[in-house]
Design a protein around this motif. Structure first.
Motif, PDB file in Angstrom:
ATOM      1  N   ARG A   1       0.797  -1.223   0.000  1.00 35.12           N
ATOM      2  CA  ARG A   1       0.000   0.000   0.000  1.00 35.12           C
ATOM      3  C   ARG A   1       0.832   1.278   0.000  1.00 35.12           C
ATOM      4  O   ARG A   1       0.312   2.355  -0.320  1.00 35.12           O
ATOM      5  N   LEU A   2       2.091   1.181   0.396  1.00 31.25           N
ATOM      6  CA  LEU A   2       2.930   2.366   0.537  1.00 31.25           C
ATOM      7  C   LEU A   2       4.050   2.370  -0.491  1.00 31.25           C
ATOM      8  O   LEU A   2       4.499   1.317  -0.951  1.00 31.25           O
TER       9      LEU A   2
ATOM     10  N   GLY B   1       7.230  11.231  11.374  1.00 32.76           N
ATOM     11  CA  GLY B   1       6.058  12.006  11.764  1.00 32.76           C
ATOM     12  C   GLY B   1       5.579  12.957  10.688  1.00 32.76           C
ATOM     13  O   GLY B   1       4.379  13.263  10.587  1.00 32.76           O
ATOM     14  N   CYS B   2       6.490  13.422   9.855  1.00 31.44           N
ATOM     15  CA  CYS B   2       6.131  14.358   8.774  1.00 31.44           C
ATOM     16  C   CYS B   2       5.566  13.654   7.543  1.00 31.44           C
ATOM     17  O   CYS B   2       4.929  14.300   6.696  1.00 31.44           O
ATOM     18  N   LEU B   3       5.804  12.358   7.438  1.00 27.49           N
ATOM     19  CA  LEU B   3       5.401  11.635   6.233  1.00 27.49           C
ATOM     20  C   LEU B   3       3.904  11.727   5.913  1.00 27.49           C
ATOM     21  O   LEU B   3       3.538  12.007   4.764  1.00 27.49           O
ATOM     22  N   PRO B   4       3.017  11.482   6.892  1.00 26.84           N
ATOM     23  CA  PRO B   4       1.587  11.508   6.549  1.00 26.84           C
ATOM     24  C   PRO B   4       1.127  12.845   5.972  1.00 26.84           C
ATOM     25  O   PRO B   4       0.162  12.883   5.196  1.00 26.84           O
ATOM     26  N   PHE B   5       1.805  13.922   6.333  1.00 22.45           N
ATOM     27  CA  PHE B   5       1.395  15.245   5.862  1.00 22.45           C
ATOM     28  C   PHE B   5       1.976  15.577   4.490  1.00 22.45           C
ATOM     29  O   PHE B   5       1.593  16.578   3.886  1.00 22.45           O
ATOM     30  N   ASN B   6       2.906  14.775   4.004  1.00 18.97           N
ATOM     31  CA  ASN B   6       3.550  15.031   2.714  1.00 18.97           C
ATOM     32  C   ASN B   6       3.324  13.920   1.696  1.00 18.97           C
ATOM     33  O   ASN B   6       3.834  13.988   0.585  1.00 18.97           O
ATOM     34  N   ASP B   7       2.584  12.902   2.095  1.00 24.78           N
ATOM     35  CA  ASP B   7       2.296  11.789   1.200  1.00 24.78           C
ATOM     36  C   ASP B   7       1.004  12.090   0.450  1.00 24.78           C
ATOM     37  O   ASP B   7      -0.089  12.074   1.031  1.00 24.78           O
ATOM     38  N   SER B   8       1.119  12.358  -0.833  1.00 24.75           N
ATOM     39  CA  SER B   8      -0.057  12.716  -1.635  1.00 24.75           C
ATOM     40  C   SER B   8      -1.026  11.552  -1.794  1.00 24.75           C
ATOM     41  O   SER B   8      -2.187  11.751  -2.151  1.00 24.75           O
TER      42      SER B   8
ATOM     43  N   ASP C   1      -2.387   6.487   2.824  1.00 21.46           N
ATOM     44  CA  ASP C   1      -3.210   5.292   2.993  1.00 21.46           C
ATOM     45  C   ASP C   1      -3.175   4.890   4.467  1.00 21.46           C
ATOM     46  O   ASP C   1      -2.150   4.390   4.951  1.00 21.46           O
ATOM     47  N   PRO C   2      -4.271   5.113   5.212  1.00 22.38           N
ATOM     48  CA  PRO C   2      -4.272   4.797   6.651  1.00 22.38           C
ATOM     49  C   PRO C   2      -3.928   3.344   6.952  1.00 22.38           C
ATOM     50  O   PRO C   2      -3.185   3.054   7.895  1.00 22.38           O
ATOM     51  N   ASP C   3      -4.469   2.416   6.157  1.00 21.74           N
ATOM     52  CA  ASP C   3      -4.181   0.991   6.395  1.00 21.74           C
ATOM     53  C   ASP C   3      -2.704   0.683   6.182  1.00 21.74           C
ATOM     54  O   ASP C   3      -2.104  -0.111   6.918  1.00 21.74           O
TER      55      ASP C   3
ATOM     56  N   PHE D   1      -0.875   1.882   9.176  1.00 22.90           N
ATOM     57  CA  PHE D   1      -1.162   1.021  10.323  1.00 22.90           C
ATOM     58  C   PHE D   1      -0.288  -0.230  10.293  1.00 22.90           C
ATOM     59  O   PHE D   1       0.340  -0.589  11.302  1.00 22.90           O
ATOM     60  N   TRP D   2      -0.224  -0.879   9.121  1.00 20.80           N
ATOM     61  CA  TRP D   2       0.591  -2.097   9.018  1.00 20.80           C
ATOM     62  C   TRP D   2       2.082  -1.781   9.112  1.00 20.80           C
ATOM     63  O   TRP D   2       2.855  -2.596   9.625  1.00 20.80           O
ATOM     64  N   ALA D   3       2.472  -0.597   8.639  1.00 19.88           N
ATOM     65  CA  ALA D   3       3.870  -0.201   8.785  1.00 19.88           C
ATOM     66  C   ALA D   3       4.220   0.001  10.257  1.00 19.88           C
ATOM     67  O   ALA D   3       5.343  -0.313  10.682  1.00 19.88           O
ATOM     68  N   LEU D   4       3.262   0.516  11.032  1.00 23.04           N
ATOM     69  CA  LEU D   4       3.482   0.680  12.476  1.00 23.04           C
ATOM     70  C   LEU D   4       3.666  -0.671  13.158  1.00 23.04           C
ATOM     71  O   LEU D   4       4.578  -0.844  13.976  1.00 23.04           O
TER      72      LEU D   4
END
Length: 277
Positions: free
Chosen positions: A92-93, A137-144, A147-149, A152-155
């Motif tokens: 997904r990423l 921490g900055c990635l979710p705000f810069n990833d166009s 993908d929440p799922d 989540f799996w990356a966490l």
């Protein structure tokens, strides 16, 4: 000796890049999103190749007592979590996002050393851990293509990686070499993933996979299995021949090469290429 170390380092980098690109191709381009089967196949191939290498005398696998196997069992469970969650996340990423989140596992190890083992940690190492944490921490705000799922799996993946490395580094059974550990990981993974393929629905859902009988799917899966084994084998050789600092440098070089080839900058923003990359 220097030539041999360089060859091992280059082999590791090549396998690292090829392995991630092949896995990404299978997971994202062909969309083979059946992690119990895909990871079960990879660990089966890895286990068979390691067993053949042992029989041919290329590697040494020591017979382990039941107590040593049981002591390593929690780490093998974490290994399954690493490859399963990693497969779900990578499907997904983008590769740069996945690798950046994967690196946060070092923060967990650093925190464990500092808080629980009360070890002295250099300011440079603390700054490095904080930088990794800030970057993730900055990635979710810069990833166009957030993908929440996938996150989540990356966490889950990075938590398993951190816990696995802690067990490997601080609670490693002295009788088990790195090859012994991996051999046990392969055996446990194949058995657990085989049993899990039915409850997860992968066993019957795969029959609807559109490329199931295509040669490029078969070739990619075979390549992923062999590359995974060679990556593991070259990693073990790298750690045995080089000092920790030199080994870390080769790993950084491999990751840096992957990031450079899967990222592009446009109008001051980092764009993460999906699909094959």
């Amino acid at each position: 000796m220097c030539v041999r170390r360089s060859l091992v380092g280059l082999t590791f980098c090549t396998c690292y890049l090829a392995s991630y690109l092949t896995n990404k191709y299978v997971l994202s381009v062909l969309k083979f999103t059946y992690p119990t089967l895909f990871q079960g196949w990879q660990t089966l191939i890895g286990g068979l190749l390691l067993h053949v290498s042992w029989k041919l005398g290329w590697v040494e696998i020591n017979g382990s007592s039941r107590s040593h196997v049981l002591a390593w069992l929690p780490a093998s469970v974490l290994f399954v979590g690493i490859i399963y969650a990693g497969s779900r996340a990578l499907s997904r990423l983008a590769i740069p996002v996945f690798l950046t989140l994967h690196n946060v596992a070092e923060v967990i190890i650093c925190g464990y050393q500092k808080c629980f083992r009360k070890e002295k940690t250099s300011p440079a190492k603390i700054c490095s851990a904080l930088f990794l944490l800030a970057a993730a921490g900055c990635l979710p705000f810069n990833d166009s293509q957030f993908d929440p799922d996938g996150y989540f799996w990356a966490l889950i993946h990075l938590l398993c990686v951190g816990a696995y490395k802690i067990l490997q580094k601080f609670q490693k059974p002295s009788a088990l070499s790195d090859i012994d550990q991996q051999y046990l990981n392969y055996i446990f993974s194949v058995v657990l993933l085989a049993f899990a393929s039915h409850p997860t629905g992968d066993l019957f859902s795969v029959l609807d996979f559109p490329f199931l009988y295509f040669y490029r799917f078969h070739g990619s899966c075979c390549a992923s299995g062999f590359l995974g084994f060679f990556l593991m084998f070259s990693t073990v050789k790298l750690k045995s021949l080089l000092a920790p600092g030199q080994c870390a440098a080769w790993i950084f070089f491999a990751k840096d090469g992957m990031l450079v080839h899967t990222m592009e900058v446009k109008d001051g923003q980092i764009l993460l290429r999906h699909g094959l990359m």
